[in-house]
Enzyme design. Structure first.
Site, PDB file in Angstrom:
ATOM      1  N   HIS A   1      -0.187   7.579  13.082  1.00 11.58           N
ATOM      2  CA  HIS A   1      -1.501   7.076  12.667  1.00 11.58           C
ATOM      3  C   HIS A   1      -2.190   6.251  13.752  1.00 11.58           C
ATOM      4  CE1 HIS A   1      -0.254   8.412   8.719  1.00 11.58           C
ATOM      5  NE2 HIS A   1      -1.486   8.208   8.296  1.00 11.58           N
TER       6      HIS A   1
ATOM      7  N   ASP B   1       1.725   3.292   3.158  1.00 12.96           N
ATOM      8  CA  ASP B   1       0.710   4.254   2.701  1.00 12.96           C
ATOM      9  C   ASP B   1       1.384   5.594   2.400  1.00 12.96           C
ATOM     10  OD1 ASP B   1      -1.817   5.130   1.966  1.00 12.96           O
ATOM     11  OD2 ASP B   1      -2.510   5.485   4.002  1.00 12.96           O
TER      12      ASP B   1
ATOM     13  N   HIS C   1       0.861  -1.193   0.000  1.00 11.27           N
ATOM     14  CA  HIS C   1       0.000   0.000   0.000  1.00 11.27           C
ATOM     15  C   HIS C   1       0.894   1.238   0.000  1.00 11.27           C
ATOM     16  CE1 HIS C   1      -3.974   1.797   1.756  1.00 11.27           C
ATOM     17  NE2 HIS C   1      -3.336   2.680   1.015  1.00 11.27           N
TER      18      HIS C   1
HETATM   19 ZN   LIG Z   1      -6.401   4.882   2.571  1.00 11.76          ZN
END
Ligand SMILES: [Zn+2]
Length: 395
Positions: free
Chosen positions: A265, A288, A64
């Site tokens: 996060h 991410d 990701h």
């Molecule tokens: Zn996302």
């Protein structure tokens, strides 16, 4: 015969086994032999690389990632892929899924098509793979556009669409077989039909950017969802009379959990809870990361809009967290620090686990005979000093 290379290592984590004073024999792009030094015969003429004071681990796999080093992967150019790949390789990542962000259908299809072409060319046996610098794109992760607008995070509300199998078909066709993961919010009307079609076309299904209740999440898992994206972030919050998608992720062994382990996060106690519930075998570290990763503070593009990066934290103009600037080498060190697990215990979360989920654990995410020679060399503080992608040193 291609040139043989032998990496002499102080310690090898395969990652499931530890080999002290080991040797990895590399033949071209593949691992030919691995084992303790006294059991591996190094043929004459082999180039020997001495890392006897270092640790050798499989290269990391990032399922990701939207961008890094000033480039967004939706640019869909070799320039972007090379810039991201070079940056990732410096941090030990050798493979990744190029991840889209919700955008207009035209833009999404363009990204799918151009990334698909690059990925397919890199997978032919003609050696085209060696034209890509650093980490290799292993496929496309479509994140959106069928998300829940209430939990959109940084995805633009105006581009979020109603689930449509027709749109999905266009996206999969554009990618020409290169799409590997599809992420959606399973509770939105029509999402389960999309989920089932994506699954039948061989994709792994991520659930996230979701306001799903426990029951809605369980229905998606029963229908074949395999992982929850960036767990805790952009999800219905856990409450004791409404445990929601997080409750389902915590207790259901059928689903793996992606985690952004940057300490921003998700806080350490919530990470410890996730690890207790899922075990390291169902945890997958992801970055991410955005184009601002590896760049000075400032404004950067994510898909079609601007994200502000300050002190390594990315936010949209409204102040929503928008991806990260972390890399998996740092995420692994954080996970070990936050949980008290050893680095070796955490290591599968960035190597074997994503490879297994993607069905490529014979080839990637492991140090084993016949696997690709994707390797990260670490010092004793687990900082990357060299990376090999398919047998090529890239630092
Ligand atoms: Zn996302």
């Amino acid at each position: 015969m291609k040139a043989l290379k032998a990496i002499v290592a102080g310690t090898i984590y395969t990652p499931t086994e530890t080999i002290q004073n080991g040797v990895i024999l590399i033949d071209g792009a593949r691992i030919a032999k691995v084992g303790p030094k006294d059991e591996i015969k190094i043929p004459p003429g082999t180039k020997v690389v001495d890392n006897s004071d270092r640790i050798v681990v499989p290269g990391f796999i990032d399922m990701h990632i939207h961008g890094a080093a000033g480039h967004d992967l939706m640019e869909g150019t070799m320039e972007a892929v090379n810039a991201v790949g070079t940056y990732l390789a410096r941090h030990g990542t050798t493979g990744y899924l190029a991840t889209t962000v919700t955008a207009s259908l035209d833009r999404t299809l363009h990204a799918g098509k151009t990334l698909g072409e690059i990925i397919r060319a890199s997978q032919t046996s003609s050696g085209a793979t060696d034209k890509i610098a650093g980490a290799q794109p292993l496929g496309i992760h479509y994140e959106g556009p069928f998300l829940n607008v209430k939990k959109r995070g940084a995805h633009p509300a105006s581009q979020i669409q109603k689930p449509s199998t027709e749109t999905l078909t266009k996206m999969l066709d554009a990618a020409g077989g290169a799409a590997r993961v599809f992420t959606l919010a399973p509770e939105v009307e029509g999402a389960l039909a999309v989920l089932e079609l994506a699954r039948s076309r061989g994709l792994k299904i991520g659930i996230g950017h979701s306001n799903a209740t426990f029951e809605e999440a369980e229905r998606a898992i029963a229908a074949g969802a395999t992982q929850a994206v960036h767990v805790y972030n952009a999800m219905r919050p856990f409450q004791h009379r409404d445990s929601g998608i997080i409750g389902a992720v915590l207790i259901d062994d059928r689903i793996s959990a992606e985690l952004i382990c940057d300490g921003v996060h998700v806080e350490a106690s919530a990470i410890r809870l996730l690890v207790k519930a899922k075990g390291v075998e169902r945890l997958i570290l992801v970055s991410d990361s955005l184009s601002g990763a590896g760049m000075p503070d400032g404004n950067y593009r994510l898909g079609n809009f601007t994200v502000h990066v300050a002190g390594g934290v990315c936010r949209t103009v409204e102040g929503n967290l928008a991806g990260s600037t972390i890399t998996l080498d740092a995420a692994l060190r954080n996970l070990s620090n936050f949980t008290g697990l050893t680095y070796q215990q955490c290591l599968p979360c960035a190597t074997l686990n994503p490879a297994r989920l993607l069905g490529m654990d014979k080839q990637k995410g492991v140090i084993a005979v016949g696997a690709d020679a994707d390797l990260a060399i670490l010092d004793r503080e687990y900082h990357v000093t060299q990376t090999y992608v398919r047998g090529r040193p890239v630092l």
